[in-house]
Design an enzyme around this catalytic site. Structure first.
Site, PDB file in Angstrom:
ATOM      1  CE1 TYR A  85       0.691  -0.031   4.432  1.00  0.00           C
ATOM      2  CE2 TYR A  85      -1.593  -0.612   4.785  1.00  0.00           C
ATOM      3  CZ  TYR A  85      -0.346  -0.376   5.283  1.00  0.00           C
ATOM      4  OH  TYR A  85      -0.136  -0.479   6.622  1.00  0.00           O
ATOM      5  CD  GLU A  86      -0.363   5.272   1.930  1.00  0.00           C
ATOM      6  OE1 GLU A  86      -0.318   6.130   1.042  1.00  0.00           O
ATOM      7  OE2 GLU A  86      -1.321   5.142   2.705  1.00  0.00           O
TER       8      GLU A  86
END
Lengths: 598, 598
Positions: free
Chosen positions: A440-441
């Site tokens: 994620y990110e």
């Protein structure tokens, strides 16, 4: 079950001895957080992590979050009380300006404490973590009125925040985003669409949830140029700040996922929900990146924190578990067998993890300090150099420390043998939780492209040249120091490989972008090794100096530091040559394969 | 949900074109399994894997096994029917002598088919897999009477088998084993103790379960010299082969674990259960290693099979998922975005996995063929050489292919981004299932010690010298072939690194065993790379020859083979130098650290 001890001693060594934290008291906030105060804050944060957060870690994994029929989400038992204690201690707003209820302390101090809390309970800490990201975006892009309306409650933790980017067909490529925003004629917008993978999208820890949502205003340009950022509260807030009706946003489902079960990952449905534009129309991507960059550092810290927690558990087990005898003869002849920590291959696992953990801690805190300087300094040159460093190291910290954090959770699990595979010992949870940080990110492949495609060429390569210079000067300065020579030699070799890789990119990737794409992942890891190598050079030099000064109380600590640094250079740095070889092999073999031949 | 297509074409290429399987028809069983017959068997095995086993894979993960209050264990829905079809097809006894109801076909063919079945459903295939290990031990060590009593029902799958080694305080170090065996005065023994981590220890797939149990006969010597192996049936069997009363063995609990949920991992309690000595008194360790060695090859195959299954799923996703545009310009301009397989970093993941999968398949089948030769040949020299190879490669296949199988399941999961982290797509299951293969049947650190401490020095290094010679001769034979030169050069470099590492061990590890322990893991992986490199050299040479012969129908297949081989040499082989550097750094930095400084 693993126990956890916050590595306060090591944090203080990095901050005070290696980074000279105390020399920055000219920066706003630093004077209020003198080394003594920081030490006290770390001690308090350690207690919160060890006594309140960590005991709930396995509970969170086993219970998970439950979506009820009315769309509400129940978090695991005990999370609400722990979250309340965290908020009451003022931890959420540690580094937020006092104007909005924060403590206005350095981001560096926030980073140091966050490591402990995340090591203790990553899933729980994501609730305030996302709030901090949302606060950063509102601080940077909100009007005064918006700041006043949303921030104080968020900073005290009464309201939490989220980031809503991903849609089912649209993750990395935000240009494909279809969530719509239609002006409501009252200065606001009606937001409609579906967002997925929304961490902390719905839960029972706070009175309200402030969603930051990327959407496309009717008639906006296609692609990323037509995206705007909106504030969409779960519960409407009137001008007096009182809560009103529910907004038309709801949690449609929570994902069943590999780990971080204690955090609710939600499908969020927006059905003409009221939203307020944050920042400029069609300026959403830029605004979102304010959140993203800080969040990426936070995710890198998660990877690091998982590596540390897993290491501690593996060390405890390796000291206790009796199995076999040392190759060099029994070490515990009075027992049925020796503790497995006598075996070289067990130590190879432990030392490898430790070398990355301590190097990673230094790299995170060094970069956090640069972030403070970039934001707070009034010396233009210093500010620019610090901003350069921050931009360059953000993808490296995110990509490398999360890859390694996961690898090291796996290595630590391996120390447990079969006992690591059963859930009872908690090692599987570290592996499962750490896995998400690579994704994620911005998945780590995207971090690598950000580094090679954006950060390297920025300002004519100013940031990377400054980094080369810094590493080169360190090697030069200490190469005639006999005790340092083995370290600087290995570091110089790594720097040479990195510079050769950079030159290869300049010569081969400009004409043929696939060469950049094919090289990017290895380049990111190569730069990570050199950056960690520099940290180790500095830490070892500092440890030697302190030992020479006769720091008796800390002798064992300082000697262990030197041994671990040597291990890093001997066992980890040789990898730089393999990265260079792969980078310079180019993209031909991987791009030549026809799509249907895979 | 992932689909699965058994790679029959590639298996046939390896067997027929690379290994010259058809030239071994002098060996018993090989004549019955001519290349045509093998092709038909593989096609049938592929159908079973794709249509029956694979659809149950996720069901098994989600439902898991349930222990009922009466100590019985219920397997996931559909497992019983699939297991029955597997048994009825005669797959369990494919390579078992016809005398006991098997088909007497080569182990090589068994290995080829097993890959498909394990890729399709690893947890389910463990039930017959453990039975095959128990059958091997009874075949090797049982009396004629025992073979007659136990084998036929096991070979048809009506009864299954288990291996009972581990106890709570005793895993790798079997000398600590405390399970007791007391003579019952009727020629049998009363077995008492607790065993843990017993795969397939209790379940509802078969009428009886034949446990092979390590225990210590009263008065036996301490340590591993006092361990004996026993047959302990779940249900007593009379002289006519009829089932009688329940024996005093029961499942006390099933473990909650990270993966392979479809297989019941049991705590087994023996409470004066009736057991029968298998093989010699105090000869249990040796007997158990008969099972172990075959089981280790089987576990290496599991790692490989997980890598293949994960690869296929990642390729499918990379072709379908639209996100972003190719760096070299749009490839699917009519669509909103290009499929992600256009991105070099996605291809880097796919090609890396593919290069190991195809190399691993060749290494497994080559070694399986050596196993057949070792067991069946009447040429003493050929037999000896094949046995040497088998002994040398068993820890390499187990250690390297399971480490890589796991790494590659993780890489394949990464291709899915956030969609890989949610359970829905099945990628998390591959990662969680693959993880166990690095641990059981001897954790990979133990495989490395087995290789360096036992297999290398055996017979004065005869096996490893023969391996060096074989690789060296291959390089020499093809170095003036222009198309082969880049491959032989990289392989030769790898061989040089491996030889240098071996020399370093000879010079540094004899006096100081910690140097062997500290080097072992890297040495195992270094040898794995050279062995896989040899496989790639041979496969590419074969593909080139076939292309030159004008094998038009297979042009795309053969060209892809050559490209993948080149990728392996360019991108994977450079790692050998890093292994050598780590090995030759010795054990000092890891052993110097005092235990309490960790």
């Amino acid at each position: 079950m693993p126990t956890y001890r916050a590595p306060v001693r090591d944090t203080l060594f990095v901050l005070n001895d290696v980074l000279g934290y105390g020399n920055h008291d000219n920066l706003p906030g630093f004077a209020d957080a003198s080394p003594d105060v920081v030490e006290a804050i770390l001690a308090e944060g350690a207690k919160l992590a060890e006594n309140i957060m960590q005991p709930l870690n396995r509970v969170g994994d086993m219970e998970g979050c439950v979506r009820n029929d009315d769309g509400s989400v129940t978090t695991p038992k005990g999370f609400d009380d722990a979250y309340r204690q965290y908020c009451e201690g003022g931890w959420l707003g540690l580094a937020t300006p006092a104007e909005f209820g924060g403590q206005g302390l350095p981001y560096t101090v926030h980073s140091a404490v966050s490591e402990y809390l995340v090591s203790a309970n990553m899933a729980l800490m994501m609730y305030p973590g996302l709030t901090q990201g949302a606060v950063a975006a509102i601080l940077a892009h909100g009007s005064d009125e918006q700041k006043k309306k949303w921030l104080p409650k968020m900073v005290e933790g009464t309201w939490t925040g989220t980031m809503n980017l991903t849609e089912p067909h649209c993750g990395t490529d935000l240009g494909l985003l279809t969530t719509k925003a239609a002006p409501d004629g009252k200065g606001g917008y009606r937001i409609s669409g579906q967002k997925i993978f929304i961490s902390a999208g719905e839960h029972d820890l706070s009175e309200n949830i402030i969603h930051l949502v990327l959407a496309r205003i009717e008639g906006a340009p296609a692609g990323v140029k037509g995206i705007s950022l909106f504030v969409v509260p779960k519960v409407m807030v009137d001008d007096e700040g009182e809560l009103g009706e529910r907004n038309a946003v709801s949690c449609g489902a929570i994902e069943e996922k590999m780990g971080i079960h204690g955090n609710a990952t939600c499908v969020m449905n927006y059905d003409e929900a009221t939203g307020y534009l944050l920042g400029e129309e069609n300026g959403g991507l830029k605004a979102m990146f304010t959140m993203m960059n800080e969040a990426r550092l936070g995710v890198g810290l998660q990877g690091h924190a998982m590596g540390e927690a897993a290491y501690q558990a593996a060390v405890d087990y390796a000291r206790e578990r009796l199995q076999g005898r040392a190759l060099s003869g029994p070490k515990a002849p009075d027992k049925k067998a020796d503790p497995i920590i006598v075996h070289p291959d067990i130590r190879r696992n432990l030392m490898t993890i430790r070398a990355f953990n301590e190097g990673g801690r230094a790299l995170i805190l060094w970069t956090a300090l640069k972030s403070d300087i970039a934001h707070l300094s009034d010396d233009a040159k210093e500010k620019e150099a610090a901003s350069d460093h921050l931009a360059l190291m953000t993808p490296v910290i995110k990509g490398v420390l999360t890859d390694k954090g996961f690898d090291h959770a796996v290595m630590a699990q391996q120390v447990f043998g079969g006992h690591g595979y059963v859930e009872e010992h908690g090692m599987s949870q570290f592996v499962r939780d750490a896995r998400i940080a690579m994704i994620y990110e911005g998945a780590n492949g995207i971090q690598a492209l950000d580094l090679v495609g954006r950060k390297l060429p920025q300002n004519g390569g100013r940031a990377v040249q400054a980094f080369f210079k810094e590493v080169g000067e360190f090697c030069e300065a200490h190469r005639s120091d006999e005790a340092m020579a083995p370290l600087t030699k290995a570091l110089k070799k790594g720097l040479n490989d990195l510079q050769a890789a950079s030159l290869w990119l300049m010569q081969n990737a400009l004409q043929k972008p696939d060469n950049a794409g094919a090289a990017s992942y290895d380049y990111m890891h190569l730069m990570g090794l050199v950056a960690l190598g520099l940290m180790w050079g500095r830490m070892v030099k500092t440890a030697q100096d302190r030992l020479a000064e006769g720091g008796d109380a800390d002798k064992a600590f300082l000697e262990a530091k030197i041994m671990t640094g040597r291990y890093f250079m001997e066992r980890v740095m040789p990898e730089t040559a393999a990265h260079l070889a792969r980078i310079s092999s180019g993209s031909d073999t991987m791009m030549a394969m026809p799509e249907d031949a895979f």
